[in-house]
Design a protein around this motif. Sequence first.
Motif: not given
Lengths: 381, 496
Positions: B159-160, B173, B204-206, B209-210, B213, B427, B429
Amino acid sequence: MTDLPNRLRPRDEADLAELVRSASGPLEPIGGATKRALGAPVAFEQGGATLLDLAAFDGIVAYEPAELTLTVGAATSLGVVQRELDAKQQMLAFEPMDPRVLLGSVGTPTVGGTVAAALSGPRRIKSGGARDHLLGLKAVNGRGEPFKAGGRVVKNVTGYDVPKLFAGSWGTLGVMTELTLKVLPAPETERTLLIDADDASIAISILSRALGSSHEVAGAAVVNGRAAIRIEGFGPSVAWRVDALARELGAPTIEVLDADISRAFWRDVRDVRPLATAPIVWRVSTTPSLAAAFVARVAQTTSLRALYDWGGGLIWLGLDAPHADAVRGALVDGHAMLFKAPAEIRARIPVFQPAPPTLADLERRVKQSFDPDNRLNPGRR
Amino acid sequence: MIAMPDPDTQILARRDEIAAQLRMLLPAASVIAEAERMRAYESDGLTAYRQMPLVVALPETTKQVAAVLRWARREGIKIVPRGAGTSLSGGALPVADAIVLGLGKFKAVLDIDYANRTVTVQPGVTNLAISKAVDAAGFYYAPDPSSQIACTIGGNVAENSGGVHCLKYGLTTNNVLGVEFVTPDGEIVRIGGKHLDAPGYDLLGLLTGSEGLLGIVTEVTVRILQKPETARALLLGFATAEEGGDCVAAIIAAGIIPGGMEMMDRPAIHAAEAFVHAGYPLDVEALLIVELDGCAAEVDHLIERVEAIAKSHGVVVSRVSTTEAERMNFWAGRKAAFPAVGRISPDYYCMDGTIPRAALPRVLAAMRDMSTKYGLGVANVFHAGDGNLHPLILYDANVPGELDRAEAFGADILKLCVDVGGVLTGEHGVGVEKRDLMEYQFDAIDLEQQHRLKRAFDEDLRFNPGKVFPTLHRCAEEGRVHVHRGETRFPDLPRF
Ligand SMILES: Cc1cc2nc3c(=O)[nH]c(=O)nc-3n(C[C@H](O)[C@H](O)[C@H](O)COP(=O)(O)OP(=O)(O)OC[C@H]3O[C@@H](n4cnc5c(N)ncnc54)[C@H](O)[C@@H]3O)c2cc1C
């Protein structure tokens, strides 16, 4: 710069999209063209690519100091941006290097190129890298489709964090036309502690203790046999932390650099000036505590000069010849980039650390999702 | 309510066989197929939505995860990853024809490395457990979602997640250095580690918060920091929200990034004060808590400066904490704001948009108009430093039509956030909750590009289907975090 061959100058986004869509051969996006000698040469076999000159995407679109955001055209000069930020006592906290010092290139570094190359400087360890400051972007992908990603506010989790992919994409995923960056207050003042250390492993353990303290170290390097620790912030706080850190480290000889000298010192670390004359330079990212042993292993093969930044986690190696096997063979974890070398060498030796097969496969699919025909900077990375 | 994709009836019909096959891949205790035991997994923090999973799998090792995913790929079975199930956007909501793959058994702290200031843990370790593991040495893990005693680091990565301290110390992140994850194909991939930055694309950055998925995170390396020496807070009351907002802007323009900076509007202040008696002023329109942390020399210096800035921005109440007890007391009302609102209204639900801070007066005024239009109250708590709004819409689910009105009100607020230059979520999502609003923020081409990225990882779209991206099956209303009569799913957690 005017003598560069085969150059397209899109006037605006629509024009750029059309040029990419209708391109019959490889394209190399350029801003200030100061970093063309970084990465593998583009379309080396074909004798180079058509240059996509992004000069039209120049200028500050929005600067909101109180929101900590800055939106600029991709080809906006880094220097112009920095002057604008200076006027409001703010900065790009990832402290991008000036590539001209090491590469001997001429021209004006741009924001787009700086982020695409993700060359973060000494403050990376405290405030993050280029990746951490790119909030949003507009770009044209390899299909010639203009799209946007991310946002213009500092806190956003809506959809995938595509901007992270673009920081360090080396122009291979899309042609950025506009970037929104997070900016931060510039420190009121700074000081640097210099501590003599006989060898790199001792110096790095000093840095490790400093970084493990609560004193918010904003730079940790080893230069010429001395550990260097930067403390920055508000005057009273800096004074107190410098004293406390000196006491806690208990080193016999400590020199403290005042703000102006400290600034010049870290500018040189950022730009790797001590290695400016080396013909071959590697940029190695590794676990800080493994750094000294790594360099010692490489030193068994060749004479070298080393500069450590990021508390030891970033090593700049100056060599006379590439010695790629020795460098990559000595690396236990992390990655080594052949940062400075003549084009023929960069065409032959993988410039970026090759990824294991599964990861390489994923990266290939990510690339294809943006640029299926491999139009943008083919071969660069 | 938001519609989920129609389940695959053939998969539903194969449920027993699927459970049996899972039992061959996993220890017996790792497969849950009985209805009464699966009930614990039927929803997450977005409690208005419920769905029984097909089967629940709780693997114990990365190899088992990989084996399950390879098998699921062959069989064409969908997967919903799950941590502690505290997602407020329905990210961990089960899907009828999907296996819930829970990381609850991944509980080990694998490595603590003080020299390099990193901790490596399995994804089921809670956020707070990381800080606890290094507490004795004076370290902590900075991102602090208020669900931190329950939520897992795997969920935080997906969820970052953010928290009160993220203004100064960054979101998830910015604090994650590496992960091991298993792709939808069942391949184990390591990205990053104790070193910084990637040699290739920043996957890693992608991944961060994904929203589950793109794969299953099976190991996480984070950076840790030494705790600040001290912290003090100011409590500042303003006659108008505008003055409060201007004060926040002036603090930041003065080069000060506080450890935390939170704002409440009048309804939130009144609800909180009635609940915890923190001594909040009741005759102000905006209350600001500004916390400064660091060495005492810095904190004392900045307290004075912030006090002066507040004075020049028309502050009407200004208090500075002199003791730790006082500081905690300033926070008590803010931390209790959600349950406090739960006391004054039978139901509420929590929104999560971000705006450029300068738009705050305009957004609050528009919200007041909407409040009149929909005939429902709204209380605002606000991560003021980064513009992340949490409007709480008050309604009564037992009054016919109120739920629908509340949902429409919520959608209007999020659209307004986008209209003023902000975003749908800061935050919590997108999940199921904001899925059908994505088209309001992004053009078709923007979404198509994100979708292509999804397919680069998950070609046959089996991971967390029906989440984040609008599908063909959708209806117009948007659900939210519904809290009925204070019965939240996580009653013990503080809420920010
Ligand atoms: C009372 C309360 C307060 C909250 N406060 C905050 C706050 O202050 N800030 C904030 O940001 N959030 C907050 N949240 C939201 C929530 O706690 C966070 O989103 C948290 O990160 C979710 O973690 P989890 O372990 O519960 O994940 P889950 O809810 O189980 O899952 C969340 C998402 O992550 C995916 N996922 C989980 N584990 C993995 C894995 N190992 N690999 C891949 N995908 C995975 C799931 O599929 C889902 O999409 C709050 C929630 C509650 C109930």
